[in-house]
Design a protein around this motif. Sequence first.
Motif, PDB file in Angstrom:
ATOM      1  N   GLU A  54     -15.201  67.924  30.744  1.00 50.71           N
ATOM      2  CA  GLU A  54     -16.497  67.651  30.112  1.00 50.71           C
ATOM      3  C   GLU A  54     -16.312  66.807  28.845  1.00 50.71           C
ATOM      4  O   GLU A  54     -17.104  65.902  28.557  1.00 50.71           O
ATOM      5  N   ALA A  55     -15.235  67.099  28.107  1.00 55.76           N
ATOM      6  CA  ALA A  55     -14.956  66.332  26.891  1.00 55.76           C
ATOM      7  C   ALA A  55     -14.666  64.872  27.232  1.00 55.76           C
ATOM      8  O   ALA A  55     -15.116  63.959  26.527  1.00 55.76           O
ATOM      9  N   ARG A  56     -13.936  64.649  28.320  1.00 54.36           N
ATOM     10  CA  ARG A  56     -13.664  63.261  28.718  1.00 54.36           C
ATOM     11  C   ARG A  56     -14.967  62.531  29.055  1.00 54.36           C
ATOM     12  O   ARG A  56     -15.142  61.368  28.674  1.00 54.36           O
ATOM     13  N   HIS A  57     -15.863  63.214  29.741  1.00 54.17           N
ATOM     14  CA  HIS A  57     -17.164  62.610  30.046  1.00 54.17           C
ATOM     15  C   HIS A  57     -17.895  62.230  28.751  1.00 54.17           C
ATOM     16  O   HIS A  57     -18.514  61.168  28.663  1.00 54.17           O
ATOM     17  N   THR A  58     -17.810  63.100  27.764  1.00 54.33           N
ATOM     18  CA  THR A  58     -18.446  62.825  26.470  1.00 54.33           C
ATOM     19  C   THR A  58     -17.839  61.590  25.818  1.00 54.33           C
ATOM     20  O   THR A  58     -18.564  60.743  25.277  1.00 54.33           O
ATOM     21  N   LEU A  59     -16.514  61.492  25.869  1.00 51.19           N
ATOM     22  CA  LEU A  59     -15.838  60.336  25.283  1.00 51.19           C
ATOM     23  C   LEU A  59     -16.247  59.053  26.005  1.00 51.19           C
ATOM     24  O   LEU A  59     -16.514  58.026  25.361  1.00 51.19           O
ATOM     25  N   GLU A  60     -16.324  59.120  27.327  1.00 51.70           N
ATOM     26  CA  GLU A  60     -16.711  57.939  28.105  1.00 51.70           C
ATOM     27  C   GLU A  60     -18.158  57.531  27.809  1.00 51.70           C
ATOM     28  O   GLU A  60     -18.466  56.334  27.712  1.00 51.70           O
ATOM     29  N   LYS A  61     -19.024  58.528  27.667  1.00 53.02           N
ATOM     30  CA  LYS A  61     -20.431  58.230  27.339  1.00 53.02           C
ATOM     31  C   LYS A  61     -20.559  57.528  25.991  1.00 53.02           C
ATOM     32  O   LYS A  61     -21.515  56.799  25.749  1.00 53.02           O
ATOM     33  N   ASN A  62     -19.567  57.776  25.131  1.00 54.42           N
ATOM     34  CA  ASN A  62     -19.595  57.165  23.801  1.00 54.42           C
ATOM     35  C   ASN A  62     -18.688  55.927  23.709  1.00 54.42           C
ATOM     36  O   ASN A  62     -18.254  55.536  22.627  1.00 54.42           O
ATOM     37  N   GLY A  63     -18.426  55.346  24.879  1.00 55.46           N
ATOM     38  CA  GLY A  63     -17.789  54.034  24.911  1.00 55.46           C
ATOM     39  C   GLY A  63     -16.283  53.985  25.024  1.00 55.46           C
ATOM     40  O   GLY A  63     -15.701  52.898  25.049  1.00 55.46           O
ATOM     41  N   ILE A  64     -15.607  55.133  25.066  1.00 54.24           N
ATOM     42  CA  ILE A  64     -14.140  55.108  25.190  1.00 54.24           C
ATOM     43  C   ILE A  64     -13.764  54.849  26.649  1.00 54.24           C
ATOM     44  O   ILE A  64     -14.225  55.548  27.555  1.00 54.24           O
ATOM     45  N   VAL A  65     -12.944  53.833  26.859  1.00 55.07           N
ATOM     46  CA  VAL A  65     -12.554  53.408  28.213  1.00 55.07           C
ATOM     47  C   VAL A  65     -11.188  53.997  28.556  1.00 55.07           C
ATOM     48  O   VAL A  65     -10.224  53.838  27.799  1.00 55.07           O
ATOM     49  N   PHE A  66     -11.105  54.690  29.696  1.00 54.17           N
ATOM     50  CA  PHE A  66      -9.870  55.369  30.084  1.00 54.17           C
ATOM     51  C   PHE A  66      -9.123  54.643  31.194  1.00 54.17           C
ATOM     52  O   PHE A  66      -9.727  54.046  32.090  1.00 54.17           O
TER      53      PHE A  66
END
Length: 340
Positions: free
Chosen positions: A283-295
Amino acid sequence: MMRGAVTAVLAVLAIQCSQGALAAEPQFKLRASVDTSATHGRTLSAADYLKKLQEKSGGRITTELFHSGQLFRDRDVVKALRQGAVEMAIPGTWVLTGFVPDADVFQLPAFFGQPYPVVYAAADGKIGEIINKQFESKLDVKLLGPWLQLGYQNTYSTNKPIRDFADQAGMKIRNSGGAGQSARAKFFNATPNVTAWPDVPLALSQGTFDGLSSTDESLASAKLWESGVKYGFADREFVGFYVPMISESFYKKLPPDLQKLVVDLWQENIEAYRKSMEEAQTEARHTLEKNGIVFVSPSESALAEVRAKMLPLQDGIAKELRISPALLQQVQADVTTVGH
């Protein structure tokens, strides 16, 4: 008058009987300390365990949870357990290495990039058993059972995307300290930097380092996209664990049935707690992605290839970490042949 006297006698007997019952069923107070926030996965797991313990014991054990370091920081909680200032704690392995250096075992190259089942098997098997015996003998505690994982430690960066391991070359990458993390940064031709977590947001925004090693949940809770983090590289460097323990003196005060209950209850629920921690990281990764962090996530074969290249360094890193020869031998027997 006779009826009143009989009533009085019966009342006295009732009080004596109730006092006798209370004497036969003494109450034990269990205070638990964690330094994570109220919404952190470790805190939620501890709260669930304590609630169930109070219920299953029929109130013979009353429990109270102190989160966010209200009682003690993790680094101080072992001393508090010994002194009877608290009865239960679930500190991270990283704060226990000063007492038991073998607790740093997951920093060894053999565990780099390994999937959860391999890491769990090590923690729950002979490797964990060797470490647990030391915890119990050196810290005067009773281990409740399997450890609770924090999650994968990954690499994140600000301006330079990390699409491959080679992209870390020349970067300055922050970690929480320790020979294992420093050796890993140097292996990728990066410069290790040790900055305390509370200082990370400011240091990031000031460009003190180009990237950092941490977990998805830690980044999300600190909203590090606001400090300039733009990229994530899910290289699964290692898995951090929390170790559930209670004071040995408290454990010895409990009658046999309650001693069994405190251990059995943790073991019955650890699988659910681990699953919850994994879901929290997802869920935290989803949050990071929603805020523009590209994995970018390296393939299993790429992780295995890097791990194989790191293994020749393992003996030297183990010496720096002060890993005991017996534990290193167990790792070599149980883990280094897995995942290649």
